[in-house]
Design a protein around this motif. Structure first.
Motif, mmCIF file in Angstrom:
data_model
loop_
_atom_site.group_PDB
_atom_site.id
_atom_site.type_symbol
_atom_site.label_atom_id
_atom_site.label_comp_id
_atom_site.label_asym_id
_atom_site.label_seq_id
_atom_site.Cartn_x
_atom_site.Cartn_y
_atom_site.Cartn_z
ATOM 1 N N UNK A 65 0.793 -1.218 0.000
ATOM 2 C CA UNK A 65 0.000 0.000 0.000
ATOM 3 C C UNK A 65 0.831 1.276 0.000
ATOM 4 N N UNK A 66 2.145 1.146 0.216
ATOM 5 C CA UNK A 66 3.017 2.327 0.236
ATOM 6 C C UNK A 66 4.048 2.296 -0.884
ATOM 7 N N UNK A 67 4.525 1.111 -1.246
ATOM 8 C CA UNK A 67 5.560 0.972 -2.277
ATOM 9 C C UNK A 67 4.950 0.372 -3.539
ATOM 10 N N UNK A 68 5.519 0.767 -4.679
ATOM 11 C CA UNK A 68 5.092 0.221 -5.961
ATOM 12 C C UNK A 68 6.315 -0.116 -6.798
ATOM 13 N N UNK A 69 6.350 -1.346 -7.287
ATOM 14 C CA UNK A 69 7.432 -1.778 -8.168
ATOM 15 C C UNK A 69 6.940 -1.718 -9.603
ATOM 16 N N UNK A 70 7.827 -1.318 -10.512
ATOM 17 C CA UNK A 70 7.496 -1.282 -11.930
ATOM 18 C C UNK A 70 8.780 -1.496 -12.718
ATOM 19 N N UNK A 71 8.643 -1.713 -14.000
ATOM 20 C CA UNK A 71 9.811 -1.919 -14.853
ATOM 21 C C UNK A 71 9.578 -1.209 -16.176
ATOM 22 N N UNK A 72 10.672 -0.948 -16.891
ATOM 23 C CA UNK A 72 10.515 -0.280 -18.175
ATOM 24 C C UNK A 72 10.268 -1.304 -19.271
ATOM 25 N N UNK A 73 9.776 -0.828 -20.407
ATOM 26 C CA UNK A 73 9.437 -1.718 -21.522
ATOM 27 C C UNK A 73 10.689 -2.275 -22.185
ATOM 28 N N UNK A 74 11.807 -1.608 -22.013
ATOM 29 C CA UNK A 74 13.057 -2.071 -22.623
ATOM 30 C C UNK A 74 13.636 -3.273 -21.896
ATOM 31 N N UNK A 75 13.127 -3.550 -20.699
ATOM 32 C CA UNK A 75 13.619 -4.707 -19.949
ATOM 33 C C UNK A 75 14.978 -4.509 -19.326
ATOM 34 N N UNK A 76 15.328 -3.256 -19.080
ATOM 35 C CA UNK A 76 16.652 -2.975 -18.531
ATOM 36 C C UNK A 76 16.607 -2.321 -17.163
ATOM 37 N N UNK A 77 15.448 -1.790 -16.767
ATOM 38 C CA UNK A 77 15.377 -1.009 -15.540
ATOM 39 C C UNK A 77 14.147 -1.377 -14.726
ATOM 40 N N UNK A 78 14.347 -1.442 -13.430
ATOM 41 C CA UNK A 78 13.245 -1.641 -12.505
ATOM 42 C C UNK A 78 13.221 -0.451 -11.550
ATOM 43 N N UNK A 79 12.023 -0.110 -11.109
ATOM 44 C CA UNK A 79 11.841 1.032 -10.237
ATOM 45 C C UNK A 79 11.149 0.599 -8.941
ATOM 46 N N UNK A 80 11.341 1.389 -7.913
ATOM 47 C CA UNK A 80 10.601 1.201 -6.672
ATOM 48 C C UNK A 80 10.168 2.580 -6.185
ATOM 49 N N UNK A 81 8.880 2.843 -6.323
ATOM 50 C CA UNK A 81 8.320 4.082 -5.814
ATOM 51 C C UNK A 81 7.944 3.870 -4.356
ATOM 52 N N UNK A 82 8.507 4.667 -3.480
ATOM 53 C CA UNK A 82 8.291 4.506 -2.049
ATOM 54 C C UNK A 82 7.619 5.750 -1.502
ATOM 55 N N UNK A 83 6.400 5.592 -1.055
ATOM 56 C CA UNK A 83 5.633 6.700 -0.495
ATOM 57 C C UNK A 83 5.420 6.497 1.000
ATOM 58 N N UNK A 84 5.060 7.579 1.670
ATOM 59 C CA UNK A 84 4.778 7.525 3.111
ATOM 60 C C UNK A 84 5.890 6.802 3.862
ATOM 61 N N UNK A 85 7.112 7.212 3.585
ATOM 62 C CA UNK A 85 8.257 6.542 4.197
ATOM 63 C C UNK A 85 8.260 6.727 5.706
ATOM 64 N N UNK A 86 8.745 5.698 6.385
ATOM 65 C CA UNK A 86 8.800 5.677 7.846
ATOM 66 C C UNK A 86 10.234 5.419 8.280
ATOM 67 N N UNK A 87 10.567 5.786 9.501
ATOM 68 C CA UNK A 87 11.950 5.536 9.968
ATOM 69 C C UNK A 87 12.348 4.062 9.872
ATOM 70 N N UNK A 88 11.390 3.143 10.030
ATOM 71 C CA UNK A 88 11.758 1.728 9.965
ATOM 72 C C UNK A 88 11.939 1.242 8.521
ATOM 73 N N UNK A 89 11.790 2.127 7.547
ATOM 74 C CA UNK A 89 12.155 1.792 6.164
ATOM 75 C C UNK A 89 13.641 2.037 5.912
ATOM 76 N N UNK A 90 14.323 2.609 6.864
ATOM 77 C CA UNK A 90 15.753 2.868 6.716
ATOM 78 C C UNK A 90 16.516 1.564 6.516
ATOM 79 N N UNK A 91 17.261 1.494 5.406
ATOM 80 C CA UNK A 91 17.984 0.267 5.059
ATOM 81 C C UNK A 91 18.790 0.508 3.787
#
Length: 115
Positions: A65-91
């Motif tokens: 509900x906070x993070x979203x993974x996606x990839x590009x059509x070229x098949x070379x890149x993956x993304x991680x959209x991170x919203x509503x970050x919390x201190x325990x996401x530190x890593x």
């Protein structure tokens, strides 16, 4: 030899967002199976998200509900959209893909969330 390089990490305040990227290089092959993992100091590496095949996604319970993974059509890149970050996401966040049947990992990017 394929290499994965992550980018986009940094220091943010709680509630803010970051977008991580991971790009594959060193091969003409494209990739459809990707995952993000993270490891906080003193803790085991934790699964964050994956995207496979036609686009099926999975998420760890702590990021649903906070993070979203996606990839590009070229098949070379993956993304991680991170919203509503919390201190325990530190890593350190690392991406992973599969290359000729074996896992390949990036070096990781640090995400620090201050309260």
């Amino acid at each position: 030899q394929v290499q994965l390089v992550e980018s986009g990490g940094g220091l943010v305040q709680a509630g803010e967002s970051l977008r991580l990227s991971c790009r594959a290089s060193g091969t003409p092959l494209t990739f459809v199976h990707w995952a993000w993992h993270r490891q906080a100091p003193g803790k085991e590496r934790e699964f964050v998200a994956s995207i496979v095949g036609g686009g099926t996604t999975s998420y760890g319970d702590s990021v649903k509900g906070r993070f979203t993974i996606s990839r590009d059509k070229a098949g070379k890149t993956v993304y991680l959209q991170m919203n509503s970050l919390r201190p325990d996401d530190t890593a350190v966040y690392s991406c992973r893909t599969v290359y000729y049947g074996r896992d390949v990992w990036g070096q990781g990017t640090q995400v620090t969330v201050s309260s």
